[in-house]
Write a protein that holds these residues in place. Structure first.
Motif, PDB file in Angstrom:
ATOM      1  N   GLU A   3       0.512  -0.922  -2.110  1.00 47.39           N
ATOM      2  CA  GLU A   3       0.669  -1.095  -3.549  1.00 47.39           C
ATOM      3  C   GLU A   3       2.044  -1.682  -3.834  1.00 47.39           C
ATOM      4  OE1 GLU A   3       0.247   1.349  -7.732  1.00 47.39           O
ATOM      5  OE2 GLU A   3      -0.238   2.347  -5.857  1.00 47.39           O
ATOM      6  N   GLY A   4       2.053  -2.774  -4.611  1.00 45.44           N
ATOM      7  CA  GLY A   4       3.311  -3.412  -4.977  1.00 45.44           C
ATOM      8  C   GLY A   4       4.042  -4.041  -3.811  1.00 45.44           C
ATOM      9  N   VAL A   5       3.329  -4.470  -2.802  1.00 40.75           N
ATOM     10  CA  VAL A   5       3.924  -5.073  -1.611  1.00 40.75           C
ATOM     11  C   VAL A   5       4.132  -6.567  -1.843  1.00 40.75           C
ATOM     12  CG1 VAL A   5       3.500  -5.651   0.824  1.00 40.75           C
ATOM     13  CG2 VAL A   5       2.949  -3.368  -0.046  1.00 40.75           C
ATOM     14  N   SER A   6       5.262  -7.095  -1.370  1.00 39.65           N
ATOM     15  CA  SER A   6       5.517  -8.527  -1.375  1.00 39.65           C
ATOM     16  C   SER A   6       5.710  -8.960   0.071  1.00 39.65           C
ATOM     17  CB  SER A   6       6.772  -8.849  -2.190  1.00 39.65           C
ATOM     18  OG  SER A   6       7.035 -10.232  -2.127  1.00 39.65           O
ATOM     19  N   ALA A   7       4.756  -9.738   0.595  1.00 41.88           N
ATOM     20  CA  ALA A   7       4.805 -10.199   1.980  1.00 41.88           C
ATOM     21  C   ALA A   7       4.943 -11.719   1.967  1.00 41.88           C
ATOM     22  CB  ALA A   7       3.544  -9.787   2.716  1.00 41.88           C
ATOM     23  N   ALA A  20      -2.702  -7.069  10.563  1.00 45.14           N
ATOM     24  CA  ALA A  20      -4.022  -7.008  11.193  1.00 45.14           C
ATOM     25  C   ALA A  20      -4.449  -5.545  11.172  1.00 45.14           C
ATOM     26  CB  ALA A  20      -3.974  -7.526  12.619  1.00 45.14           C
ATOM     27  N   VAL A  21      -5.639  -5.291  10.647  1.00 48.79           N
ATOM     28  CA  VAL A  21      -6.138  -3.922  10.565  1.00 48.79           C
ATOM     29  C   VAL A  21      -7.539  -3.882  11.163  1.00 48.79           C
ATOM     30  CG1 VAL A  21      -7.001  -4.264   8.215  1.00 48.79           C
ATOM     31  CG2 VAL A  21      -6.559  -1.957   9.020  1.00 48.79           C
ATOM     32  N   SER A  22      -7.809  -2.834  11.945  1.00 53.52           N
ATOM     33  CA  SER A  22      -9.138  -2.719  12.531  1.00 53.52           C
ATOM     34  C   SER A  22      -9.517  -1.260  12.729  1.00 53.52           C
ATOM     35  CB  SER A  22      -9.210  -3.459  13.871  1.00 53.52           C
ATOM     36  OG  SER A  22      -8.342  -2.873  14.794  1.00 53.52           O
ATOM     37  N   SER A  23     -10.813  -1.049  12.833  1.00 58.02           N
ATOM     38  CA  SER A  23     -11.395   0.245  13.183  1.00 58.02           C
ATOM     39  C   SER A  23     -10.870   1.420  12.373  1.00 58.02           C
ATOM     40  CB  SER A  23     -11.189   0.519  14.671  1.00 58.02           C
ATOM     41  OG  SER A  23     -11.781  -0.485  15.434  1.00 58.02           O
ATOM     42  N   LEU A  24     -10.941   1.313  11.051  1.00 58.10           N
ATOM     43  CA  LEU A  24     -10.637   2.481  10.231  1.00 58.10           C
ATOM     44  C   LEU A  24     -11.727   3.518  10.445  1.00 58.10           C
ATOM     45  CD1 LEU A  24      -9.469   0.856   6.877  1.00 58.10           C
ATOM     46  CD2 LEU A  24      -8.069   1.993   8.575  1.00 58.10           C
ATOM     47  N   PRO A  25     -11.403   4.808  10.297  1.00 57.18           N
ATOM     48  CA  PRO A  25     -12.443   5.836  10.471  1.00 57.18           C
ATOM     49  C   PRO A  25     -13.647   5.571   9.568  1.00 57.18           C
ATOM     50  CG  PRO A  25     -10.275   6.844  10.322  1.00 57.18           C
ATOM     51  CD  PRO A  25     -10.095   5.374  10.018  1.00 57.18           C
ATOM     52  N   ASP A  26     -14.791   6.048   9.998  1.00 56.53           N
ATOM     53  CA  ASP A  26     -16.058   5.821   9.290  1.00 56.53           C
ATOM     54  C   ASP A  26     -15.920   6.007   7.787  1.00 56.53           C
ATOM     55  OD1 ASP A  26     -17.082   5.453  11.769  1.00 56.53           O
ATOM     56  OD2 ASP A  26     -18.318   7.250  11.786  1.00 56.53           O
ATOM     57  N   GLY A  27     -16.347   4.981   7.062  1.00 55.20           N
ATOM     58  CA  GLY A  27     -16.424   5.077   5.621  1.00 55.20           C
ATOM     59  C   GLY A  27     -15.126   4.880   4.857  1.00 55.20           C
ATOM     60  N   GLU A  28     -13.996   4.801   5.528  1.00 52.20           N
ATOM     61  CA  GLU A  28     -12.734   4.611   4.822  1.00 52.20           C
ATOM     62  C   GLU A  28     -12.558   3.157   4.399  1.00 52.20           C
ATOM     63  OE1 GLU A  28      -9.073   6.223   6.312  1.00 52.20           O
ATOM     64  OE2 GLU A  28     -10.111   7.910   7.240  1.00 52.20           O
ATOM     65  N   THR A  29     -11.857   2.971   3.291  1.00 53.47           N
ATOM     66  CA  THR A  29     -11.579   1.638   2.777  1.00 53.47           C
ATOM     67  C   THR A  29     -10.082   1.460   2.655  1.00 53.47           C
ATOM     68  OG1 THR A  29     -13.655   1.567   1.546  1.00 53.47           O
ATOM     69  CG2 THR A  29     -11.915   0.077   0.816  1.00 53.47           C
ATOM     70  N   HIS A  30      -9.589   0.364   3.168  1.00 51.72           N
ATOM     71  CA  HIS A  30      -8.173   0.018   3.047  1.00 51.72           C
ATOM     72  C   HIS A  30      -7.976  -0.632   1.674  1.00 51.72           C
ATOM     73  CE1 HIS A  30      -4.289  -0.645   4.957  1.00 51.72           C
ATOM     74  NE2 HIS A  30      -4.235  -1.753   4.264  1.00 51.72           N
ATOM     75  N   THR A  31      -7.082  -0.106   0.856  1.00 54.13           N
ATOM     76  CA  THR A  31      -6.883  -0.642  -0.488  1.00 54.13           C
ATOM     77  C   THR A  31      -5.562  -1.403  -0.608  1.00 54.13           C
ATOM     78  OG1 THR A  31      -5.880   1.405  -1.287  1.00 54.13           O
ATOM     79  CG2 THR A  31      -8.250   1.187  -1.552  1.00 54.13           C
ATOM     80  N   ILE A  32      -5.620  -2.487  -1.357  1.00 50.66           N
ATOM     81  CA  ILE A  32      -4.452  -3.325  -1.632  1.00 50.66           C
ATOM     82  C   ILE A  32      -4.411  -3.541  -3.128  1.00 50.66           C
ATOM     83  CG2 ILE A  32      -3.374  -5.581  -1.275  1.00 50.66           C
ATOM     84  CD1 ILE A  32      -4.963  -5.677   1.422  1.00 50.66           C
ATOM     85  N   ASP A  33      -3.298  -3.169  -3.772  1.00 45.11           N
ATOM     86  CA  ASP A  33      -3.196  -3.259  -5.221  1.00 45.11           C
ATOM     87  C   ASP A  33      -1.850  -3.847  -5.637  1.00 45.11           C
ATOM     88  OD1 ASP A  33      -3.968  -2.781  -7.947  1.00 45.11           O
ATOM     89  OD2 ASP A  33      -2.727  -0.976  -7.938  1.00 45.11           O
ATOM     90  N   ALA A  59      -5.761  -6.931  -8.381  1.00 42.44           N
ATOM     91  CA  ALA A  59      -4.551  -7.425  -9.053  1.00 42.44           C
ATOM     92  C   ALA A  59      -3.514  -7.967  -8.075  1.00 42.44           C
ATOM     93  CB  ALA A  59      -3.947  -6.320  -9.920  1.00 42.44           C
ATOM     94  N   SER A  60      -3.972  -8.728  -7.096  1.00 41.44           N
ATOM     95  CA  SER A  60      -3.075  -9.260  -6.072  1.00 41.44           C
ATOM     96  C   SER A  60      -3.132 -10.777  -6.029  1.00 41.44           C
ATOM     97  CB  SER A  60      -3.419  -8.664  -4.708  1.00 41.44           C
ATOM     98  OG  SER A  60      -3.160  -7.266  -4.705  1.00 41.44           O
ATOM     99  N   SER A  61      -2.112 -11.375  -5.407  1.00 45.85           N
ATOM    100  CA  SER A  61      -1.979 -12.823  -5.346  1.00 45.85           C
ATOM    101  C   SER A  61      -1.795 -13.271  -3.904  1.00 45.85           C
ATOM    102  CB  SER A  61      -0.767 -13.242  -6.187  1.00 45.85           C
ATOM    103  OG  SER A  61      -0.506 -14.612  -6.019  1.00 45.85           O
ATOM    104  N   PHE A  62      -2.606 -14.266  -3.503  1.00 40.20           N
ATOM    105  CA  PHE A  62      -2.519 -14.862  -2.176  1.00 40.20           C
ATOM    106  C   PHE A  62      -2.236 -16.350  -2.366  1.00 40.20           C
ATOM    107  CE2 PHE A  62      -5.017 -11.078  -1.728  1.00 40.20           C
ATOM    108  CZ  PHE A  62      -4.766 -10.598  -0.458  1.00 40.20           C
ATOM    109  N   GLU A  63      -1.017 -16.777  -2.083  1.00 40.65           N
ATOM    110  CA  GLU A  63      -0.601 -18.161  -2.335  1.00 40.65           C
ATOM    111  C   GLU A  63      -0.004 -18.784  -1.073  1.00 40.65           C
ATOM    112  OE1 GLU A  63      -1.041 -19.505  -5.449  1.00 40.65           O
ATOM    113  OE2 GLU A  63      -1.726 -17.599  -6.288  1.00 40.65           O
ATOM    114  N   ARG A  64      -0.396 -20.036  -0.800  1.00 42.58           N
ATOM    115  CA  ARG A  64       0.191 -20.856   0.259  1.00 42.58           C
ATOM    116  C   ARG A  64       0.185 -20.193   1.640  1.00 42.58           C
ATOM    117  NH1 ARG A  64       2.597 -21.574  -4.440  1.00 42.58           N
ATOM    118  NH2 ARG A  64       4.004 -19.821  -4.160  1.00 42.58           N
ATOM    119  N   ASN A  65      -0.856 -19.434   1.942  1.00 45.78           N
ATOM    120  CA  ASN A  65      -1.021 -18.877   3.278  1.00 45.78           C
ATOM    121  C   ASN A  65      -1.833 -19.871   4.104  1.00 45.78           C
ATOM    122  OD1 ASN A  65       0.076 -16.046   2.836  1.00 45.78           O
ATOM    123  ND2 ASN A  65      -1.433 -16.212   1.194  1.00 45.78           N
ATOM    124  N   ALA A  66      -1.697 -19.813   5.430  1.00 46.65           N
ATOM    125  CA  ALA A  66      -2.389 -20.779   6.283  1.00 46.65           C
ATOM    126  C   ALA A  66      -2.883 -20.137   7.577  1.00 46.65           C
ATOM    127  CB  ALA A  66      -1.458 -21.941   6.619  1.00 46.65           C
TER     128      ALA A  66
END
Length: 186
Positions: A3-7, A20-33, A59-66
């Motif tokens: 939340e509120g991350v600037s990368a 890179a994210v993989s294999s979260l426990p069953d049913g879990e959702t990774h959230t980005i806000d 409510a996130s922005s993805f700009e100029r990634n490649a």
């Protein structure tokens, strides 16, 4: 949860310039806000690479990634033949994808074998694929989806570019529900 991350300006030789994210426990959702991803790069998933992980982005922005290959901003796939793997999903709400670039497919997003994908109130603007390698299809200026149910509502696709599917390329077993959406000059 992010939340509120600037990368900005992160680079990975392989997958996920920022994460890179993989294999979260069953049913879990990774959230980005309320986060910003700008100028990140990788082989796949310029900003984010997700394998066997459901994502909810708002409510996130993805700009100029490649990405040299697939998913200029985001790569999301099941990447397994295990029929026991839990169903994966990608839900994006109120987010912007602009000027992202992929060398093969999915200028902004590349998704494979997800059970559901939903985009609500999003903007895809000036994303593109290059198709500069012998096996690249140059498909899906904004979205490339291989197998999955896709629901898009209140979203804009403008000025995206690809060899095939300027706005989106859907392949193999997709169901598409498109409502109140503008698709212009792709």
């Amino acid at each position: 949860t992010l939340e509120g991350v600037s990368a900005t300006g992160n680079v990975a030789a392989s997958d996920g310039g920022f994460m890179a994210v993989s294999s979260l426990p069953d049913g879990e959702t990774h959230t980005i806000d309320s986060s910003t991803f700008d100028g990140n790069s990788a082989e796949n998933g310029g900003a984010i690479f997700a394998s066997l992980a459901s994502l909810a982005i708002s409510a996130s922005s993805f700009e100029r990634n490649a990405a040299a290959q697939a998913g200029g901003a985001l790569y999301s796939a099941v990447d397994t033949d295990d029929e026991e793997a839990p169903p994966q999903a990608l839900a994006v709400d109120g987010s912007t994808f602009g000027e992202n670039l992929a060398g093969a497919e999915g200028g902004a997003i590349w998704a494979e074998d997800l059970q559901t994908l939903s985009f609500t109130g999003c903007t895809f603007l000036d994303n593109s694929t290059v198709a500069d390698t012998p096996f690249a299809t140059g498909a899906g200026g904004a979205l490339y989806v291989y197998d999955g149910e896709v629901a898009i509502s209140g979203t804009r696709f403008c000025n995206n570019e690809a060899e095939s599917g300027g706005a989106m390329h859907l392949q193999s077993g997709n169901a598409l529900a498109l409502t109140n959406t503008v698709v212009q000059e792709n």
